[in-house]
Design an enzyme around this catalytic site. Structure first.
Site, PDB file in Angstrom:
ATOM      1  N   HIS A   1     133.629  39.674  18.497  1.00 29.11           N
ATOM      2  CA  HIS A   1     132.227  40.002  18.973  1.00 29.11           C
ATOM      3  C   HIS A   1     130.959  39.571  18.525  1.00 29.11           C
ATOM      4  O   HIS A   1     129.910  38.520  18.690  1.00 29.11           O
ATOM      5  CB  HIS A   1     132.154  41.624  19.412  1.00 29.11           C
ATOM      6  CG  HIS A   1     130.845  42.445  20.825  1.00 29.11           C
ATOM      7  ND1 HIS A   1     130.842  42.971  21.910  1.00 29.11           N
ATOM      8  CD2 HIS A   1     129.710  42.386  19.855  1.00 29.11           C
ATOM      9  CE1 HIS A   1     129.970  42.651  21.852  1.00 29.11           C
ATOM     10  NE2 HIS A   1     129.325  42.680  20.712  1.00 29.11           N
ATOM     11  N   GLU A   2     130.958  40.435  17.148  1.00 31.99           N
ATOM     12  CA  GLU A   2     129.816  40.421  16.362  1.00 31.99           C
ATOM     13  C   GLU A   2     129.746  38.562  15.823  1.00 31.99           C
ATOM     14  O   GLU A   2     128.584  38.415  15.576  1.00 31.99           O
ATOM     15  CB  GLU A   2     129.634  40.846  15.643  1.00 31.99           C
ATOM     16  CG  GLU A   2     129.222  42.781  15.217  1.00 31.99           C
ATOM     17  CD  GLU A   2     128.132  42.872  16.493  1.00 31.99           C
ATOM     18  OE1 GLU A   2     127.467  42.238  16.461  1.00 31.99           O
ATOM     19  OE2 GLU A   2     128.981  44.012  17.390  1.00 31.99           O
TER      20      GLU A   2
ATOM     21  N   HIS B   1     128.351  36.753  19.151  1.00 31.62           N
ATOM     22  CA  HIS B   1     126.434  36.231  19.001  1.00 31.62           C
ATOM     23  C   HIS B   1     126.167  35.511  17.935  1.00 31.62           C
ATOM     24  O   HIS B   1     125.433  35.431  17.988  1.00 31.62           O
ATOM     25  CB  HIS B   1     126.045  38.166  18.646  1.00 31.62           C
ATOM     26  CG  HIS B   1     126.086  39.465  19.576  1.00 31.62           C
ATOM     27  ND1 HIS B   1     125.663  39.137  20.888  1.00 31.62           N
ATOM     28  CD2 HIS B   1     126.582  40.347  19.903  1.00 31.62           C
ATOM     29  CE1 HIS B   1     126.118  40.020  21.268  1.00 31.62           C
ATOM     30  NE2 HIS B   1     126.513  41.207  20.754  1.00 31.62           N
TER      31      HIS B   1
ATOM     32  N   GLU C   1     126.188  40.988  25.597  1.00 32.22           N
ATOM     33  CA  GLU C   1     127.226  41.543  25.568  1.00 32.22           C
ATOM     34  C   GLU C   1     128.379  41.380  25.855  1.00 32.22           C
ATOM     35  O   GLU C   1     129.568  42.159  25.943  1.00 32.22           O
ATOM     36  CB  GLU C   1     126.450  43.369  25.582  1.00 32.22           C
ATOM     37  CG  GLU C   1     125.913  43.391  24.855  1.00 32.22           C
ATOM     38  CD  GLU C   1     126.081  43.756  23.208  1.00 32.22           C
ATOM     39  OE1 GLU C   1     127.797  43.943  23.417  1.00 32.22           O
ATOM     40  OE2 GLU C   1     125.271  43.050  22.853  1.00 32.22           O
TER      41      GLU C   1
END
Length: 385
Positions: A141-142, A145, A192
């Site tokens: 997930h990060e 980003h 997100e």
């Protein structure tokens, strides 16, 4: 991170996962997120403006803070997280592995910030809460980003939020900054959802992603929780109540940087069942070297189409009303009153009464109308990863 963070990926975990060579972040980005990013990337002088702005932001201070008061992930510290990080960057083909820190904080959280170079921070609360596969989805997930360039805008959001607090005593100044912050928060909530998709592409285990979101919502009590029941909460949240509940949902969401956790889980599961996801897993996805040819108009059109489809398919009372208005439904004043008061079938009842006054018989449609289900608005949730 050690100097090896700038080398090629090594020591990735043994489990075989599909790698997406040259993948563009457009492959997994939510339409609203993607359209905003494409537009910003096309702006002439955009990079110059933000490099100038970086001198005004406390980024250097943040880097020194994490370096001095957190544990940097490396081959010598939190080696299992280091392996996950390298693996995630390998799968999403992110050439430069960003530095990653573990910060002492009981609140489960993670973030990716930075203007010049992204850095990833995870809290001890999150590390202790999640198992290996759940944590792998969070690291992915990060990294998602970082690949999308979200770190730049998150850093600006943190900066502007802090400015808003300092100028709160200046009415017009605060209003102007908070308008920008509110818009950034709406974009960031969509980002997100994009990063959740990136986490699924990295972990390639939907159940692990679902478990991680459940734990963020309810703690380390998996034996007491159930994925299907958790997803049912999202459905109940969306369709429950009347227009008053719809307004409360909006007010609850506005100050948040993350969507509600049940909503994130439902959105991720929905995306995992789409043809777009399957095409990515089959190796058919947008490539990074094609990003320069992306049309801003096409991206905005996709975003508009997504929102229109969302309104049409939504079970939320307010979105249904918006759909009715767009569709030219009659007696909107009556519909609005009935939805705010929680009544149903009001329009049919009024129509029947009018017919009866002319000597016609009513058809009983007001009695047979389906009653509204009670709402169950979420309370303040834990910030997601």
């Amino acid at each position: 991170m050690t100097d090896r963070s700038h080398e090629s990926h090594e020591n990735v975990p043994s489990r075989q996962r599909r790698r997406f060579a040259g993948i563009s972040s457009r492959a997994y980005e939510h339409p609203a997120d993607r359209s905003a990013l494409v537009a910003l990337r096309k702006l002439s002088g955009f990079d110059t403006v933000f490099k100038t702005l970086s001198g005004l932001l406390p980024e250097r201070s943040l880097r020194l803070l994490f370096l001095s008061d957190s544990v940097r992930v490396s081959d010598a510290q939190f080696t299992h997280l280091n392996d996950m990080l390298r693996d995630a960057c390998y799968i999403l083909d992110l050439e430069k592995v960003p530095p990653m820190y573990v910060n002492q904080d009981p609140q489960p959280n993670a973030m990716c910030i930075g203007l010049d170079e992204p850095i990833i921070v995870v809290t001890t609360g999150l590390v202790e809460l999640l198992d290996e596969e759940e944590m792998r989805a969070v690291v992915g997930h990060e990294v998602g980003h970082a690949l999308s360039g979200h770190a730049v805008y998150r850093t600006i959001l943190l900066f502007l939020t802090s400015i808003a607090l300092k100028v709160a005593w200046i009415p017009l100044g605060n209003v102007a900054i908070m308008a920008i912050v509110t818009a950034l928060r709406e974009w960031f909530r969509k980002s997100e959802l994009s990063a959740d998709r990136a986490g699924l592409l990295v972990g390639q285990d939907l159940q692990a992603s679902m478990r991680g979101l459940m734990k963020i919502a309810g703690g380390n009590h998996l034996h007491e929780m159930n994925v299907d029941a958790f997803l049912a909460q999202a459905d109940e949240y969306e369709k429950g109540g009347d227009l008053r509940d719809s307004v409360l949902k909006i007010l609850n969401l506005l100050p948040r940087s993350h969507p509600f956790t049940t909503v994130r889980a439902a959105e991720l599961k929905k995306w995992s069942e789409t043809r777009d996801y399957q095409r990515i897993m089959d190796g058919h996805y947008p490539r990074r070297d094609e990003d320069k040819d992306t049309s801003v108009t096409d991206s905005f059109r996709e975003s508009a189409t997504h929102y229109a489809d969302a309104v049409r398919s939504s079970k939320d009372p307010l979105m249904k009303l918006v759909g009715d208005i767009a569709g030219g439904a009659g007696d909107l004043g009556g519909k609005l009153r009935d939805k705010f008061t929680g009544q149903s079938g009001g329009a049919a009842g009024r129509s029947g009464a009018a017919d009866g006054s002319k000597g016609g018989a009513t058809d009983g449609s007001a009695d047979s109308a389906r009653p509204q289900e009670p709402g169950d608005p979420d309370g303040p949730g834990t910030a997601g990863s």
